[in-house]
Enzyme design. Structure first.
Site, PDB file in Angstrom:
ATOM      1  N   LYS A  82      27.174  12.954  18.806  1.00 58.07           N
ATOM      2  CA  LYS A  82      26.138  13.599  17.997  1.00 58.07           C
ATOM      3  C   LYS A  82      26.219  13.054  16.578  1.00 58.07           C
ATOM      4  CE  LYS A  82      27.210  17.461  16.179  1.00 58.07           C
ATOM      5  NZ  LYS A  82      27.198  17.101  14.730  1.00 58.07           N
TER       6      LYS A  82
ATOM      7  N   ASP B 249      27.728  23.738  17.626  1.00 61.03           N
ATOM      8  CA  ASP B 249      27.035  22.524  18.070  1.00 61.03           C
ATOM      9  C   ASP B 249      26.659  22.550  19.548  1.00 61.03           C
ATOM     10  OD1 ASP B 249      26.967  21.231  15.631  1.00 61.03           O
ATOM     11  OD2 ASP B 249      28.816  20.114  15.971  1.00 61.03           O
TER      12      ASP B 249
END
Length: 273
Positions: free
Chosen positions: A12, A122
């Site tokens: 990410k 996340d």
């Protein structure tokens, strides 16, 4: 469950990360443009009692302990499985490795728990696995149209940086968000021009804790990157380039001069469906 299933756990990248406030309970509010890369870890699940095996170049940075996010993800899903994690990304590096791994476990198990954020802020974004505007604590997700292809260089100084310490060192916690709404990004130069007006508000406190981050950013800028910035809470930094060949050339140059650093180049991952 079918016999062994492999699931990618893409890195990410926070192309921007604005810290816009802090709630009374201490949790910070964010506004971030998030993408995922071709580069990442790989998770394999197979039938059997719940267990975790670690392989890959960064396996030594982890332990197969009960609180590992992969095991916690399987328990949250209420499933037994033998999990193998091929750890290709540095640990505690600001590119979502642990959350991406847990999301990959959930995808491999065909599990969609009601509250994936229980595993970390996340997790919802990593489950989505596509370009997003991520707001709030990380649970408010606005999917974005497909973005122009970006050619990304990743540089990490070879040390982990704990996220809580970076937030603790943050001096200004009430900063402006990104524009509302976000503009269109017809091509990579338009996206990069927009990002140049954005920030990572955690970059300065991270550099104060780990000055090597500034060295990574300087090395990226010296290769002619269109943008150099830290991702997440660090310590991984990224540079954006016009072509894959330029990103690979920068990777070779920086890796050759800094053998103790982790340096990689990647494009954007295909969106998850």
């Amino acid at each position: 469950m079918p016999l062994p299933r492999r699931e990618a756990a893409p890195a990410k990248l926070n192309l921007s990360l604005h810290v816009t406030g802090r709630r009374a309970d201490g949790y910070h509010l964010l506004d971030s443009l998030v993408v995922f890369l071709e580069l990442g870890d790989v998770v394999t699940v197979a039938p059997g009692p719940l267990s975790l095996s670690l392989t890959g170049p960064f396996a030594q940075g982890l332990a197969a302990e009960p609180d590992n996010l992969c095991l916690r993800a399987a328990r949250l899903a209420g499933r037994e499985a033998r999990i193998t994690l091929e750890k290709n990304l540095p640990v505690a590096s600001g590119i979502g490795g642990g959350s991406a791994d847990a999301a990959a476990v959930l995808r491999a198990l065909d599990a969609r728990p009601e509250r994936p954020e229980m595993l970390g802020a996340d997790l919802p974004a990593c489950l989505a696995g596509r370009p997003l505007r991520m707001r709030g604590l990380g649970e408010i997700l606005v999917p974005l149209p497909p973005l122009p292809q970006l050619h990304v260089l990743l540089v990490n100084p070879g040390r982990g940086l704990p996220t809580p310490a970076v937030f603790k060192a943050l001096a200004q916690r009430d900063n402006p968000p990104m524009p509302e709404p976000l503009p269109d990004f017809p091509d990579a130069p338009a996206l990069i021009a927009f990002l140049q007006e954005c920030r990572n508000d955690l970059e300065a406190p991270a550099i104060a804790l780990m000055p090597e981050i500034a060295d990574c950013l300087a090395a990226i800028r010296a290769t002619g990157a269109a943008l150099a910035r830290m991702s997440g809470s660090g310590a991984t930094c990224f540079g954006l380039f016009a072509t894959a060949a330029q990103a690979q050339a920068a990777r070779a140059r920086i890796a050759g001069a800094n053998p103790g650093w982790w340096v990689a180049a990647s494009g954007l991952a295909p969106a998850k469906h």
